[in-house]
Design an enzyme around this catalytic site. Structure first.
Site, mmCIF file in Angstrom:
data_model
loop_
_atom_site.group_PDB
_atom_site.id
_atom_site.type_symbol
_atom_site.label_atom_id
_atom_site.label_comp_id
_atom_site.label_asym_id
_atom_site.label_seq_id
_atom_site.Cartn_x
_atom_site.Cartn_y
_atom_site.Cartn_z
ATOM 1 N N LYS A 51 -54.275 18.456 -22.231
ATOM 2 C CA LYS A 51 -55.434 17.595 -22.017
ATOM 3 C C LYS A 51 -56.758 18.337 -22.233
ATOM 4 O O LYS A 51 -57.794 17.714 -22.395
ATOM 5 C CB LYS A 51 -55.388 16.954 -20.630
ATOM 6 C CG LYS A 51 -54.297 15.901 -20.513
ATOM 7 C CD LYS A 51 -54.373 15.132 -19.200
ATOM 8 C CE LYS A 51 -53.316 14.040 -19.124
ATOM 9 N NZ LYS A 51 -51.940 14.574 -18.954
HETATM 10 C C1 LIG Z 1 -50.757 13.840 -19.433
HETATM 11 C C2 LIG Z 1 -49.548 14.643 -19.732
HETATM 12 C C3 LIG Z 1 -48.487 14.124 -20.509
HETATM 13 C C4 LIG Z 1 -48.459 12.699 -21.009
HETATM 14 O O1 LIG Z 1 -49.377 12.488 -22.061
HETATM 15 P P1 LIG Z 1 -49.831 10.991 -22.427
HETATM 16 O O2 LIG Z 1 -50.868 11.164 -23.482
HETATM 17 O O3 LIG Z 1 -50.367 10.386 -21.165
HETATM 18 O O4 LIG Z 1 -48.622 10.272 -22.923
HETATM 19 C C5 LIG Z 1 -47.413 14.961 -20.819
HETATM 20 N N1 LIG Z 1 -47.371 16.225 -20.361
HETATM 21 C C6 LIG Z 1 -48.361 16.760 -19.610
HETATM 22 C C7 LIG Z 1 -48.233 18.151 -19.112
HETATM 23 C C8 LIG Z 1 -49.491 15.997 -19.270
HETATM 24 O O5 LIG Z 1 -50.453 16.530 -18.511
#
Ligand SMILES: *Cc1c(COP(=O)(O)O)cnc(C)c1O
Length: 434
Positions: free
Chosen positions: A107
């Site tokens: 993220k």
């Molecule tokens: C947010 C997150 C996801 C999921 O990603 P999306 O874009 O919401 O599908 C997967 N793995 C981790 C570690 C995350 O923080």
């Protein structure tokens, strides 16, 4: 380029409006009116290009009409200040490690990019500053807070439920200071979200503080995630592999997967995507049956994917003109229990020495089940295993090392403002602190 709403009853927005507003006024998600096809020259050069060059080209194709190219290049370079290596795990199977940023999860890419783009637009509007409100159950708060740390003209309030986020997660957004304020709410994550919602509906508060959200539905958060799909492909191409490539994505709100589907529309030759779910299998069920039945989430070991109503689902429907057939021929779905995730972390660590985090493990498993002879598979490793220290150590039966960057967070002083979960107290605190 303009952006339309997936609900089709809001006026077209400029990039600036879409980024500053986040959600369209009809509650739909913004989509770019066109998805640019990248020129053949870009793909023939990709093998010689690093992540920043690739990201600049993709960013220019997406946003180049709306932001001067030198500004855009600066935003890209600032945002991507860490490595995104493709690591061989076993024959024909690679991990794209997206966890080398400041909060050790993917993220960071979207949050850092969005912070810088929003700051640029705020300055363009001649505003003194905006206030970002974000409710978090853990990971989003740390990525957003760190992404916006020190970014000019933006103050961030991170609301989190007291005692309900992990120690590492809390350390990542309560130790920052500067323009970041952590607010500990005596309540649940839903209470935090409700407070943010009430604040957005309070017109006077909006006027006074220029409120905006840093939600994952923002186009400036999900579109930049397409950059690293091209970068993954480039790294494979350097190994002489450029055909029959499939990519597995650990999925919750489907922002990461949607970004990959956009990369494919922009010309990236990916044969097939794989959506990996944990027991929160709403999207898996849709892929199997065409039925979409959102429901409350259940808690799993891969908790960043504990989503019962994926917020980017409408973007995928829109991208494929609501055709279940088209969607399920580009994406195959898998789902796994905690037990399956735990045993694959153990097995892979034992067999190859590679340490998976629970989210990456889910994607690895899906890739293993889906991959056919002659195909090369990439799975997205979305978080550093040390972020889920207890779970991972339980699987492998040994202690793991915490990287220095994470350990640094843990040592710093934490500062939070504690509030009850009623809107009156929150409103007063916001005004006093601004
Ligand atoms: C947010 C997150 C996801 C999921 O990603 P999306 O874009 O919401 O599908 C997967 N793995 C981790 C570690 C995350 O923080």
């Amino acid at each position: 380029m303009n952006y339309y709403s997936t609900n089709q009853s809001a006026p077209a927005a400029t990039l600036q409006e879409a980024v500053v507003k986040g959600l369209a006024p009809d509650r739909g998600l913004y989509m770019p009116e066109e998805i640019p096809l990248l020129p053949a020259g870009f793909f023939s050069e990709i093998v010689h290009s690093g992540v920043t060059d690739i990201a600049r080209s993709v960013a220019r194709a997406l946003f180049g009409d709306d932001i001067p190219h030198d500004e855009l290049a600066r935003i890209v370079t600032d945002a991507l200040n860490f490595e995104i290596p493709l690591v061989r795990v076993e024959e024909g199977l690679y991990a794209l490690e997206l966890f080398h940023g400041p909060t050790f999860a993917f993220k960071d890419v979207g949050a850092r990019f969005m912070a810088r783009m929003l700051s640029y637009f705020v300055q363009q509007q001649g505003q003194e500053g905006v206030t970002v409100l974000v409710a978090t159950s853990g990971d989003t708060g740390s990525a957003v807070a760190n992404g916006f740390l020190g970014v000019e003209g933006i103050r961030v309030f991170v609301l989190y439920p007291s005692g309900k986020v992990s120690d590492i997660q809390e350390a990542q957004f309560t130790t920052l200071g500067r323009n970041i304020v952590a607010v500990e709410i005596d309540g649940t994550f839903d209470d935090c979200q409700a407070l943010v919602k009430s604040a957005f509906m309070d017109e006077e508060l909006n006027r006074q503080l220029n409120l905006t959200s840093a939600n994952s539905i923002n186009v400036a958060r999900f579109l930049p995630q397409s950059f690293y799909y091209f970068h993954a492909f480039a790294q494979l191409a350097r190994l002489g592999i450029s055909r029959e490539v499939i990519i597995s994505v650990p999925s919750g709100n489907l922002g990461n997967l949607t970004a990959g589907l956009f990369a494919k529309r922009m010309g990236l030759p990916i044969k097939r995507f794989i959506a990996a779910n944990n027991r929160n299998d709403v999207f898996w069920e849709y892929l199997q049956s065409g039925r979409y039945l959102p429901r409350p989430s259940v808690q799993t070991i891969a908790n960043a994917m504990d989503v019962g109503s994926p917020s980017n689902f409408d973007r995928i429907l829109d991208l494929y003109s609501y055709s279940h057939e088209a969607i399920s021929s580009d994406i195959s779905g898998y789902r796994f229990s905690d037990g399956e995730i735990e045993s694959v972390i153990k097995r892979v660590h034992k067999e190859s020495g590679y340490l998976l985090d629970p989210h990456g493990a889910c994607a690895y498993l899906a890739l293993k089940e889906s991959k056919r002879a002659g195909e090369t598979g990439i799975f997205l490793a979305t978080a550093h295993p040390a972020k889920f220290k207890e779970s991972v150590e339980r699987c492998i039966g040994e202690e793991i090392e915490i990287p220095e960057g994470l350990a640094t967070f843990m040592k710093k002083n934490r500062e939070t403002i504690q509030l009850p979960s009623d809107f009156g107290s929150f409103r007063k605190a916001l005004i006093n602190l601004s």
